[in-house]
Motif scaffolding. Structure first.
Motif, PDB file in Angstrom:
ATOM      1  N   GLY A 171       0.822  -1.201   0.000  1.00  0.00           N
ATOM      2  CA  GLY A 171       0.000   0.000   0.000  1.00  0.00           C
ATOM      3  C   GLY A 171       0.857   1.253   0.000  1.00  0.00           C
ATOM      4  N   PRO A 172       0.225   2.425  -0.116  1.00  0.00           N
ATOM      5  CA  PRO A 172       0.983   3.674  -0.202  1.00  0.00           C
ATOM      6  C   PRO A 172       1.127   4.405   1.132  1.00  0.00           C
ATOM      7  CG  PRO A 172      -1.265   4.095  -0.828  1.00  0.00           C
ATOM      8  CD  PRO A 172      -1.174   2.617  -0.509  1.00  0.00           C
ATOM      9  N   VAL A 173       2.242   5.109   1.266  1.00  0.00           N
ATOM     10  CA  VAL A 173       2.399   6.147   2.281  1.00  0.00           C
ATOM     11  C   VAL A 173       2.319   7.449   1.490  1.00  0.00           C
ATOM     12  CG1 VAL A 173       3.955   7.240   3.933  1.00  0.00           C
ATOM     13  CG2 VAL A 173       3.804   4.745   3.819  1.00  0.00           C
ATOM     14  N   THR A 174       1.316   8.259   1.780  1.00  0.00           N
ATOM     15  CA  THR A 174       1.086   9.495   1.028  1.00  0.00           C
ATOM     16  C   THR A 174       1.302  10.677   1.953  1.00  0.00           C
ATOM     17  OG1 THR A 174      -0.556   8.338  -0.320  1.00  0.00           O
ATOM     18  CG2 THR A 174      -0.576  10.740  -0.403  1.00  0.00           C
ATOM     19  N   TYR A 175       2.067  11.661   1.475  1.00  0.00           N
ATOM     20  CA  TYR A 175       2.304  12.832   2.321  1.00  0.00           C
ATOM     21  C   TYR A 175       2.185  14.116   1.521  1.00  0.00           C
ATOM     22  CZ  TYR A 175       7.195  12.689   0.621  1.00  0.00           C
ATOM     23  OH  TYR A 175       8.331  12.681  -0.154  1.00  0.00           O
ATOM     24  N   THR A 176       1.900  15.197   2.256  1.00  0.00           N
ATOM     25  CA  THR A 176       1.751  16.528   1.673  1.00  0.00           C
ATOM     26  C   THR A 176       2.877  17.407   2.190  1.00  0.00           C
ATOM     27  OG1 THR A 176      -0.639  16.232   1.633  1.00  0.00           O
ATOM     28  CG2 THR A 176       0.173  18.470   1.350  1.00  0.00           C
ATOM     29  N   THR A 177       3.573  18.087   1.274  1.00  0.00           N
ATOM     30  CA  THR A 177       4.703  18.938   1.634  1.00  0.00           C
ATOM     31  C   THR A 177       4.220  20.338   2.020  1.00  0.00           C
ATOM     32  OG1 THR A 177       5.057  19.795  -0.595  1.00  0.00           O
ATOM     33  CG2 THR A 177       6.117  17.698  -0.049  1.00  0.00           C
ATOM     34  N   GLU A 178       5.177  21.190   2.439  1.00  0.00           N
ATOM     35  CA  GLU A 178       4.858  22.579   2.792  1.00  0.00           C
ATOM     36  C   GLU A 178       4.231  23.333   1.621  1.00  0.00           C
ATOM     37  OE1 GLU A 178       7.809  24.416   5.968  1.00  0.00           O
ATOM     38  OE2 GLU A 178       8.883  23.584   4.230  1.00  0.00           O
ATOM     39  N   ARG A 179       4.640  22.980   0.424  1.00  0.00           N
ATOM     40  CA  ARG A 179       4.114  23.646  -0.776  1.00  0.00           C
ATOM     41  C   ARG A 179       2.889  22.944  -1.328  1.00  0.00           C
ATOM     42  NH1 ARG A 179       9.917  25.065  -3.439  1.00  0.00           N
ATOM     43  NH2 ARG A 179      10.391  26.744  -1.988  1.00  0.00           N
TER      44      ARG A 179
ATOM     45  N   ALA B  25       2.378  19.928  -2.248  1.00  0.00           N
ATOM     46  CA  ALA B  25       2.568  18.841  -3.216  1.00  0.00           C
ATOM     47  C   ALA B  25       2.206  17.528  -2.522  1.00  0.00           C
ATOM     48  CB  ALA B  25       4.011  18.802  -3.701  1.00  0.00           C
ATOM     49  N   VAL B  26       1.470  16.678  -3.217  1.00  0.00           N
ATOM     50  CA  VAL B  26       1.084  15.379  -2.670  1.00  0.00           C
ATOM     51  C   VAL B  26       1.971  14.317  -3.305  1.00  0.00           C
ATOM     52  CG1 VAL B  26      -0.773  13.701  -2.412  1.00  0.00           C
ATOM     53  CG2 VAL B  26      -1.282  16.157  -2.298  1.00  0.00           C
ATOM     54  N   ILE B  27       2.674  13.563  -2.453  1.00  0.00           N
ATOM     55  CA  ILE B  27       3.615  12.550  -2.919  1.00  0.00           C
ATOM     56  C   ILE B  27       3.222  11.211  -2.320  1.00  0.00           C
ATOM     57  CG2 ILE B  27       6.033  11.824  -2.912  1.00  0.00           C
ATOM     58  CD1 ILE B  27       6.708  14.854  -2.711  1.00  0.00           C
ATOM     59  N   SER B  28       3.214  10.154  -3.144  1.00  0.00           N
ATOM     60  CA  SER B  28       2.903   8.800  -2.673  1.00  0.00           C
ATOM     61  C   SER B  28       4.102   7.891  -2.902  1.00  0.00           C
ATOM     62  CB  SER B  28       1.698   8.220  -3.419  1.00  0.00           C
ATOM     63  OG  SER B  28       0.519   8.842  -2.999  1.00  0.00           O
ATOM     64  N   VAL B  29       4.416   7.123  -1.880  1.00  0.00           N
ATOM     65  CA  VAL B  29       5.447   6.093  -1.970  1.00  0.00           C
ATOM     66  C   VAL B  29       4.704   4.772  -1.869  1.00  0.00           C
ATOM     67  CG1 VAL B  29       7.521   5.127  -0.915  1.00  0.00           C
ATOM     68  CG2 VAL B  29       7.119   7.605  -0.855  1.00  0.00           C
ATOM     69  N   HIS B  30       4.718   3.997  -2.940  1.00  0.00           N
ATOM     70  CA  HIS B  30       3.949   2.754  -2.975  1.00  0.00           C
ATOM     71  C   HIS B  30       4.773   1.573  -2.479  1.00  0.00           C
ATOM     72  CE1 HIS B  30       0.441   4.432  -4.927  1.00  0.00           C
ATOM     73  NE2 HIS B  30       1.298   5.199  -5.568  1.00  0.00           N
ATOM     74  N   SER B  31       4.215   0.844  -1.543  1.00  0.00           N
ATOM     75  CA  SER B  31       4.811  -0.365  -0.973  1.00  0.00           C
ATOM     76  C   SER B  31       6.273  -0.179  -0.575  1.00  0.00           C
ATOM     77  CB  SER B  31       4.668  -1.531  -1.948  1.00  0.00           C
ATOM     78  OG  SER B  31       3.301  -1.780  -2.198  1.00  0.00           O
ATOM     79  N   PRO B  32       6.531   0.719   0.397  1.00  0.00           N
ATOM     80  CA  PRO B  32       7.921   0.911   0.835  1.00  0.00           C
ATOM     81  C   PRO B  32       8.460  -0.350   1.507  1.00  0.00           C
ATOM     82  CG  PRO B  32       6.422   2.010   2.341  1.00  0.00           C
ATOM     83  CD  PRO B  32       5.596   1.513   1.185  1.00  0.00           C
ATOM     84  N   SER B  33       9.757  -0.499   1.489  1.00  0.00           N
ATOM     85  CA  SER B  33      10.406  -1.635   2.136  1.00  0.00           C
ATOM     86  C   SER B  33      10.123  -1.602   3.636  1.00  0.00           C
ATOM     87  CB  SER B  33      11.915  -1.560   1.903  1.00  0.00           C
ATOM     88  OG  SER B  33      12.584  -2.525   2.679  1.00  0.00           O
TER      89      SER B  33
ATOM     90  N   VAL C 192       0.602  13.195   6.745  1.00  0.00           N
ATOM     91  CA  VAL C 192       1.022  11.862   6.298  1.00  0.00           C
ATOM     92  C   VAL C 192      -0.157  10.918   6.453  1.00  0.00           C
ATOM     93  CG1 VAL C 192       2.606   9.925   6.632  1.00  0.00           C
ATOM     94  CG2 VAL C 192       3.415  12.262   7.006  1.00  0.00           C
ATOM     95  N   HIS C 193      -0.477  10.206   5.377  1.00  0.00           N
ATOM     96  CA  HIS C 193      -1.530   9.188   5.420  1.00  0.00           C
ATOM     97  C   HIS C 193      -0.878   7.823   5.219  1.00  0.00           C
ATOM     98  CE1 HIS C 193      -5.266   7.059   4.981  1.00  0.00           C
ATOM     99  NE2 HIS C 193      -4.806   6.529   3.850  1.00  0.00           N
ATOM    100  N   ASN C 194      -1.129   6.918   6.152  1.00  0.00           N
ATOM    101  CA  ASN C 194      -0.587   5.569   6.071  1.00  0.00           C
ATOM    102  C   ASN C 194      -1.636   4.658   5.443  1.00  0.00           C
ATOM    103  OD1 ASN C 194       0.645   3.126   6.366  1.00  0.00           O
ATOM    104  ND2 ASN C 194       0.548   3.083   8.599  1.00  0.00           N
ATOM    105  N   GLY C 195      -1.504   4.402   4.163  1.00  0.00           N
ATOM    106  CA  GLY C 195      -2.427   3.519   3.458  1.00  0.00           C
ATOM    107  C   GLY C 195      -1.896   2.104   3.335  1.00  0.00           C
ATOM    108  N   THR C 196      -0.824   1.789   4.073  1.00  0.00           N
ATOM    109  CA  THR C 196      -0.259   0.441   4.014  1.00  0.00           C
ATOM    110  C   THR C 196      -1.022  -0.481   4.959  1.00  0.00           C
ATOM    111  OG1 THR C 196       1.352   0.748   5.793  1.00  0.00           O
ATOM    112  CG2 THR C 196       2.025   1.439   3.577  1.00  0.00           C
ATOM    113  N   LEU C 197      -0.649  -1.744   4.938  1.00  0.00           N
ATOM    114  CA  LEU C 197      -1.274  -2.735   5.814  1.00  0.00           C
ATOM    115  C   LEU C 197      -0.544  -2.876   7.142  1.00  0.00           C
ATOM    116  CD1 LEU C 197      -2.049  -5.503   3.173  1.00  0.00           C
ATOM    117  CD2 LEU C 197      -3.565  -3.722   4.046  1.00  0.00           C
TER     118      LEU C 197
END
Length: 117
Positions: A39-47, A49-57, A71-76
């Protein structure tokens, strides 16, 4: 052509052995792969910008290069957020799966996270 009883037993044992070998190879092959937090970890920066990191290690420290105020934790699995770039220090937040964290305006952004596994 009829198959005798010993031939049936031999074939059955061969099938069982082949199945066990295949299962062993499958399990050992998967264990060599890098385990990820599905699943994704999605975060919003100061500017904003919405960034998603899919299935981090599940191993190591993951940097949030631009910092994160949301920060939204959409992982399991759960994650721990840090204010430092190297996942150290005592100012942390535990973020359970499917939850979102927002920083206070007077606090700094999140700079890194680790995965709890």
């Amino acid at each position: 052509m009829s198959v005798t009883v010993p031939d049936r037993h031999r074939r059955r044992r061969l099938r069982i052995a082949a199945g066990a070998a295949l299962l062993t190879l499958t399990v050992s092959g998967c264990s060599g792969l890098g385990r990820t937090a599905v699943g994704p970890v999605t975060y919003t920066t100061e500017r904003h910008a919405v960034i998603s990191v899919h299935s981090p290690s599940v191993r190591g420290c993951h940097r949030l290069p631009l910092g994160a105020h949301e920060v939204h934790n959409g992982t399991l699995v759960d994650v721990v957020l840090y204010r430092t770039r190297n996942c150290s220090g005592g100012d942390t937040t535990y973020l359970a799966t499917t939850l979102t964290d927002f920083t206070e305006p007077r606090t700094g952004p999140w700079r890194s996270y680790t995965v709890i596994h």
